[in-house]
Write a protein that holds these residues in place. Structure first.
Motif, PDB file in Angstrom:
ATOM      1  N   VAL A  99      -4.862   4.600   1.050  1.00 55.72           N
ATOM      2  CA  VAL A  99      -6.359   4.272   1.080  1.00 55.72           C
ATOM      3  C   VAL A  99      -7.118   5.645   0.681  1.00 55.72           C
ATOM      4  CG1 VAL A  99      -8.271   4.155   3.072  1.00 55.72           C
ATOM      5  CG2 VAL A  99      -6.211   2.883   3.207  1.00 55.72           C
ATOM      6  N   ILE A 100      -8.142   5.412   0.017  1.00 56.29           N
ATOM      7  CA  ILE A 100      -9.007   6.559  -0.730  1.00 56.29           C
ATOM      8  C   ILE A 100     -10.017   6.940   0.551  1.00 56.29           C
ATOM      9  CG2 ILE A 100     -10.709   7.156  -2.302  1.00 56.29           C
ATOM     10  CD1 ILE A 100      -9.830   4.683  -4.048  1.00 56.29           C
ATOM     11  N   PRO A 101      -9.952   8.169   0.854  1.00 56.67           N
ATOM     12  CA  PRO A 101     -10.785   8.728   1.664  1.00 56.67           C
ATOM     13  C   PRO A 101     -12.284   8.856   1.460  1.00 56.67           C
ATOM     14  CG  PRO A 101      -9.247  10.415   1.032  1.00 56.67           C
ATOM     15  CD  PRO A 101      -9.154   9.261   0.034  1.00 56.67           C
ATOM     16  N   PHE A 102     -12.816   8.328   2.672  1.00 59.73           N
ATOM     17  CA  PHE A 102     -14.406   8.129   2.574  1.00 59.73           C
ATOM     18  C   PHE A 102     -15.204   9.246   2.050  1.00 59.73           C
ATOM     19  CE2 PHE A 102     -18.498   8.779   4.795  1.00 59.73           C
ATOM     20  CZ  PHE A 102     -19.187   7.722   4.482  1.00 59.73           C
ATOM     21  N   GLU A 103     -14.742  10.216   2.184  1.00 55.22           N
ATOM     22  CA  GLU A 103     -15.386  11.667   1.363  1.00 55.22           C
ATOM     23  C   GLU A 103     -15.256  11.314  -0.100  1.00 55.22           C
ATOM     24  OE1 GLU A 103     -13.185  11.890   3.798  1.00 55.22           O
ATOM     25  OE2 GLU A 103     -14.330  12.704   5.449  1.00 55.22           O
ATOM     26  N   ARG A 104     -14.272  11.027  -0.608  1.00 57.29           N
ATOM     27  CA  ARG A 104     -14.002  10.848  -2.109  1.00 57.29           C
ATOM     28  C   ARG A 104     -14.990   9.644  -2.388  1.00 57.29           C
ATOM     29  NH1 ARG A 104     -11.521  11.967  -6.659  1.00 57.29           N
ATOM     30  NH2 ARG A 104     -10.610  10.419  -8.019  1.00 57.29           N
ATOM     31  N   LEU A 105     -14.885   8.617  -1.589  1.00 56.29           N
ATOM     32  CA  LEU A 105     -15.822   7.543  -1.901  1.00 56.29           C
ATOM     33  C   LEU A 105     -17.411   7.808  -2.214  1.00 56.29           C
ATOM     34  CD1 LEU A 105     -13.699   4.514   0.030  1.00 56.29           C
ATOM     35  CD2 LEU A 105     -13.692   5.144  -2.507  1.00 56.29           C
ATOM     36  N   MET A 106     -17.624   8.579  -1.264  1.00 55.53           N
ATOM     37  CA  MET A 106     -19.072   9.124  -1.191  1.00 55.53           C
ATOM     38  C   MET A 106     -19.444   9.836  -2.454  1.00 55.53           C
ATOM     39  SD  MET A 106     -20.801   7.506   1.169  1.00 55.53           S
ATOM     40  CE  MET A 106     -22.393   8.602   0.981  1.00 55.53           C
ATOM     41  N   VAL A 107     -18.682  10.573  -2.914  1.00 52.19           N
ATOM     42  CA  VAL A 107     -18.840  11.311  -4.312  1.00 52.19           C
ATOM     43  C   VAL A 107     -18.610  10.547  -5.327  1.00 52.19           C
ATOM     44  CG1 VAL A 107     -18.099  13.300  -5.426  1.00 52.19           C
ATOM     45  CG2 VAL A 107     -17.994  13.555  -3.044  1.00 52.19           C
ATOM     46  N   ASP A 130     -15.229  -8.519  -2.040  1.00 51.98           N
ATOM     47  CA  ASP A 130     -13.838  -9.083  -1.675  1.00 51.98           C
ATOM     48  C   ASP A 130     -12.882  -8.701  -0.526  1.00 51.98           C
ATOM     49  OD1 ASP A 130     -14.583 -10.619  -3.966  1.00 51.98           O
ATOM     50  OD2 ASP A 130     -13.294  -9.554  -5.492  1.00 51.98           O
ATOM     51  N   GLY A 131     -13.373  -7.505  -0.106  1.00 53.10           N
ATOM     52  CA  GLY A 131     -12.508  -6.650   0.994  1.00 53.10           C
ATOM     53  C   GLY A 131     -11.372  -5.896   0.391  1.00 53.10           C
ATOM     54  N   THR A 132     -11.318  -5.555  -1.056  1.00 53.20           N
ATOM     55  CA  THR A 132     -10.322  -4.809  -1.636  1.00 53.20           C
ATOM     56  C   THR A 132     -10.653  -3.536  -1.942  1.00 53.20           C
ATOM     57  OG1 THR A 132     -10.922  -5.714  -3.829  1.00 53.20           O
ATOM     58  CG2 THR A 132      -9.446  -6.779  -2.684  1.00 53.20           C
ATOM     59  N   TYR A 133     -12.012  -3.200  -1.400  1.00 54.89           N
ATOM     60  CA  TYR A 133     -12.541  -1.789  -1.864  1.00 54.89           C
ATOM     61  C   TYR A 133     -11.856  -0.489  -0.910  1.00 54.89           C
ATOM     62  CZ  TYR A 133     -15.780   2.012  -2.527  1.00 54.89           C
ATOM     63  OH  TYR A 133     -16.466   2.996  -2.958  1.00 54.89           O
ATOM     64  N   GLY A 134     -11.635   0.443  -1.795  1.00 61.56           N
ATOM     65  CA  GLY A 134     -11.131   1.809  -0.996  1.00 61.56           C
ATOM     66  C   GLY A 134      -9.731   1.702  -1.118  1.00 61.56           C
ATOM     67  N   ALA A 135      -8.777   1.103  -1.782  1.00 60.94           N
ATOM     68  CA  ALA A 135      -7.501   1.213  -2.244  1.00 60.94           C
ATOM     69  C   ALA A 135      -7.286   1.818  -3.348  1.00 60.94           C
ATOM     70  CB  ALA A 135      -6.720  -0.272  -1.938  1.00 60.94           C
ATOM     71  N   CYS A 136      -6.423   2.732  -3.548  1.00 61.94           N
ATOM     72  CA  CYS A 136      -5.860   3.248  -4.801  1.00 61.94           C
ATOM     73  C   CYS A 136      -5.280   2.216  -5.753  1.00 61.94           C
ATOM     74  CB  CYS A 136      -5.111   4.385  -4.580  1.00 61.94           C
ATOM     75  SG  CYS A 136      -4.459   5.316  -6.154  1.00 61.94           S
ATOM     76  N   ASN A 137      -5.756   2.170  -6.883  1.00 61.16           N
ATOM     77  CA  ASN A 137      -4.799   1.324  -7.763  1.00 61.16           C
ATOM     78  C   ASN A 137      -3.579   1.801  -8.533  1.00 61.16           C
ATOM     79  OD1 ASN A 137      -7.000  -0.686  -7.838  1.00 61.16           O
ATOM     80  ND2 ASN A 137      -7.707  -0.383  -9.877  1.00 61.16           N
ATOM     81  N   GLY A 138      -3.593   3.307  -8.220  1.00 62.30           N
ATOM     82  CA  GLY A 138      -2.249   3.675  -8.218  1.00 62.30           C
ATOM     83  C   GLY A 138      -0.946   3.425  -7.508  1.00 62.30           C
TER      84      GLY A 138
END
Length: 120
Positions: free
Chosen positions: A98-106, A86-94
């Motif tokens: 933008v959620i950092p790539f490093e956090r997304l990999m973990v 959807d193109g909405t990945y990586g945004a904080c719902n709170g």
């Protein structure tokens, strides 16, 4: 939610997607195995000792708890894959950051940045 202007490059999104797909496959296999082992067993008094019955009941409860956690995680992984599409990945719902790539990999299925997760 609208599409996120993410600093993630295409190769980073591909890495996260690959990790999510690996998790999806692992969870689906695990759920299949746990579903097979959770089938009801014959626990008649004369064929199984009392302690064996108690062990079987406890194991069934543990298996059910594990299966529920895996189903929840499976839903989170599927949702993360949908957000990528959807193109909405990586945004904080709170906070919307933008959620950092490093956090997304973990935690590739995460919905929140570290600050929002901590409640700061």
């Amino acid at each position: 939610m609208t599409a996120v202007q993410t600093p993630l490059r295409a190769d980073q999104i591909a890495m996260v997607r690959s990790e999510l797909l690996r998790s999806l496959n692992k969870l689906e296999r695990s759920l299949k195995i746990s579903g097979e082992s959770a089938r009801p067993r014959d626990l008649e008094q004369d064929t199984v000792g009392r302690l064996s019955r108690i062990d079987a009941i406890q194991n069934a409860g543990l298996t059910a708890n594990l299966e529920e956690r895996e189903r929840q995680q499976l839903g989170q992984v599927v949702d993360a894959l949908r957000r990528i599409e959807d193109g909405t990945y990586g945004a904080c719902n709170g906070c919307g950051a933008v959620i950092p790539f490093e956090r997304l990999m973990v935690f590739p299925e995460t919905l929140a940045c570290a600050a929002c997760t901590r409640g700061s």
